[in-house]
Scaffold this active site. Structure first.
Site, short mmCIF file in Angstrom:
data_model
loop_
_atom_site.label_atom_id
_atom_site.label_comp_id
_atom_site.label_asym_id
_atom_site.label_seq_id
_atom_site.Cartn_x
_atom_site.Cartn_y
_atom_site.Cartn_z
N HIS A 17 15.65 45.43 -14.19
CA HIS A 17 15.38 44.01 -14.39
C HIS A 17 15.44 43.79 -15.90
CE1 HIS A 17 13.88 40.01 -13.92
NE2 HIS A 17 12.78 40.25 -14.59
N ARG B 145 13.40 42.26 -22.63
CA ARG B 145 12.20 42.66 -21.89
C ARG B 145 11.65 43.98 -22.42
NH1 ARG B 145 15.91 40.39 -18.36
NH2 ARG B 145 15.19 38.63 -17.11
N ASP C 71 -8.80 37.53 -15.14
CA ASP C 71 -8.18 37.53 -16.47
C ASP C 71 -9.24 37.98 -17.47
OD1 ASP C 71 -5.44 35.77 -17.55
OD2 ASP C 71 -6.89 36.48 -19.04
N ARG D 100 18.67 33.63 -9.19
CA ARG D 100 19.45 33.08 -10.31
C ARG D 100 20.95 33.16 -10.00
NH1 ARG D 100 15.21 35.70 -14.57
NH2 ARG D 100 13.92 33.83 -14.71
N THR E 298 4.62 41.96 -14.72
CA THR E 298 4.65 42.10 -16.18
C THR E 298 5.89 42.87 -16.66
OG1 THR E 298 2.25 42.06 -16.23
CG2 THR E 298 3.33 42.95 -18.18
P1 NAI Z 1 0.93 34.29 -20.32
O1 NAI Z 1 0.74 34.66 -21.75
O2 NAI Z 1 1.03 32.85 -19.95
O3 NAI Z 1 -0.24 34.94 -19.43
C1 NAI Z 1 -0.62 36.28 -19.55
C2 NAI Z 1 -2.09 36.37 -19.19
O4 NAI Z 1 -2.46 37.75 -19.17
C3 NAI Z 1 -3.02 35.67 -20.19
O5 NAI Z 1 -3.83 34.72 -19.51
C4 NAI Z 1 -3.85 36.81 -20.75
O6 NAI Z 1 -5.20 36.45 -21.05
C5 NAI Z 1 -3.81 37.81 -19.59
N1 NAI Z 1 -4.17 39.17 -19.98
C6 NAI Z 1 -3.85 39.87 -21.08
N2 NAI Z 1 -4.38 41.10 -21.04
C7 NAI Z 1 -5.05 41.20 -19.86
C8 NAI Z 1 -5.80 42.23 -19.23
N3 NAI Z 1 -5.97 43.44 -19.81
N4 NAI Z 1 -6.35 41.97 -18.01
C9 NAI Z 1 -6.20 40.77 -17.42
N5 NAI Z 1 -5.48 39.76 -17.97
C10 NAI Z 1 -4.92 39.97 -19.18
O7 NAI Z 1 2.24 35.09 -19.84
P2 NAI Z 1 3.20 34.71 -18.61
O8 NAI Z 1 4.25 33.78 -19.05
O9 NAI Z 1 2.34 34.36 -17.45
O10 NAI Z 1 3.92 36.13 -18.35
C11 NAI Z 1 3.18 37.25 -17.87
C12 NAI Z 1 4.10 38.46 -17.78
O11 NAI Z 1 5.05 38.28 -16.73
C13 NAI Z 1 4.94 38.71 -19.05
O12 NAI Z 1 5.00 40.10 -19.32
C14 NAI Z 1 6.30 38.20 -18.67
O13 NAI Z 1 7.35 38.78 -19.42
C15 NAI Z 1 6.35 38.61 -17.22
N6 NAI Z 1 7.37 37.95 -16.41
C16 NAI Z 1 8.04 38.74 -15.51
C17 NAI Z 1 9.01 38.20 -14.70
C18 NAI Z 1 9.69 39.07 -13.70
O14 NAI Z 1 10.72 38.66 -13.16
N7 NAI Z 1 9.20 40.25 -13.39
C19 NAI Z 1 9.37 36.78 -14.80
C20 NAI Z 1 8.56 36.02 -15.73
C21 NAI Z 1 7.59 36.61 -16.52
#
Ligand code: NAI
Length: 303
Positions: free
Chosen positions: A172, A85, A30, A148, A116
């Site tokens: 998605h 999204r 991270d 879901r 992401t």
């Molecule tokens: P979060 O905000 O809890 O964690 C994101 C992390 O990414 C943070 O720790 C941040 O420091 C880190 N980060 C930011 N820029 C970075 C970089 N350049 N290199 C490395 N790390 C970096 O967010 P959360 O809730 O964990 O969600 C993450 C992503 O997953 C979001 O885009 C969310 O929409 C997506 N997501 C996708 C789903 C899917 O079904 N594909 C389901 C749930 C979330």
């Protein structure tokens, strides 16, 4: 070794799943100082409690990607209540482009599993920036949408989710395509159990339920993490599982140069085969709506 880039809510919970299922050694990466190191220590303690002896590491150093066979990307911003999204496109495309450059630099032979959002578009960015073959770059979305759909159907029908086999394809996002025609209760067609009206309601709710979770608790975490874990399990254990995944289409389903959810066989080599299913007119219309909105979104990027 599996690397997870982004040790936030989803990344950390994917790590919990990978460790408890003993899938592989793990490195959390991270940009946030201390976070991946702290998560790794906490996970090591959890692993010791279960008697699991995997190597678990946390770092801010992207060169550690060099040891990874599979890189799960969960870096970037999540949706806020009311956002779609695709609203995350601007914020996250730069992050994913920079993460993809690091992957291309340090882990040329790795596989990339994108989480992401907007996930289909971010998978496209990862593919373009890394230049990796398309079987090694894919995304998780349809697995979660299917779970879901399954959860809603299990409650509505009063049957075990274990006996449900369902398929959700397409974007998605707002234009996802749950496919009742390709879903069943242990092989018995869903229409034997549900009226058309109830089925339409379940389909519509499948599209909306993530927004409800976000409105209630701010993020979706456990559902996505479990779905990622089942894809990782299919890869690590070379299961040849048929799963929906965001994959690069080159003429399949009548579309080209796009990442979008379709059924695929997943194993050691990643996306080993795309399985084309014949869509009816209504299903195809929604699938193509997703194609159009993703193409529009991608066209705004400088790739
Ligand atoms: P979060 O905000 O809890 O964690 C994101 C992390 O990414 C943070 O720790 C941040 O420091 C880190 N980060 C930011 N820029 C970075 C970089 N350049 N290199 C490395 N790390 C970096 O967010 P959360 O809730 O964990 O969600 C993450 C992503 O997953 C979001 O885009 C969310 O929409 C997506 N997501 C996708 C789903 C899917 O079904 N594909 C389901 C749930 C979330």
């Amino acid at each position: 070794m599996i690397a997870i880039v982004g040790s936030g809510r989803v990344g950390a919970n994917v790590a919990v799943q990978i460790v408890t299922k003993e899938l592989d050694d793990l490195t959390l990466i991270d940009v946030a100082q201390n976070l991946p190191q702290g998560e790794a220590l906490d996970l090591q303690h959890m692993a010791a409690s279960y008697g699991i002896d995997l190597k678990i590491k946390g770092t801010n150093d992207f060169s550690e990607l060099g040891r990874a066979d599979l890189i799960i990307v969960a870096a970037g911003f999540g949706r806020k209540p009311g956002q779609t999204r695709l609203d995350l496109m601007k914020q996250n495309s730069g992050i994913i482009a920079s993460v993809s450059k690091e992957i291309a630099k340090y882990a040329k032979s790795s596989m990339v599993l994108m989480i992401t959002n907007p996930m289909d578009a971010m998978t496209y960015v990862a593919h373009r920036v890394t230049g990796f073959p398309t079987n090694r770059v894919f995304g998780m979305g349809g697995m979660l949408d299917s779970c879901r759909f399954k959860s809603l159907l299990a409650q509505e029908l009063g049957v075990s989710s274990k006996s449900l086999g369902v398929m959700v394809i397409g974007e998605h996002g707002e234009s996802m395509v749950p496919l009742p025609r390709f879903s069943s209760v242990s092989g018995v067609a869903l229409e034997k159990f549900l009226s058309k009206k109830k089925m339409d309601e379940a389909v519509e709710m499948t599209r909306k339920i993530a927004a409800e979770v976000i409105a209630l608790k701010g993020a979706t975490i456990y559902g996505p993490s479990a779905s990622v874990a089942s894809m990782v399990d299919a890869i690590v254990n070379d299961r040849k599982s048929l799963m929906p995944a965001s994959v690069y289409l080159n003429g399949e389903f009548g579309v080209s140069d796009i990442y979008i959810g379709v059924p695929a066989i997943i194993g050691r080599d990643g996306i080993e085969r795309i399985v084309e299913v014949p869509l009816d007119e209504a299903e195809r219309a929604i699938f193509l709506r997703g194609v159009t909105s993703l193409k529009d979104a991608i066209s705004t990027l400088d790739l």
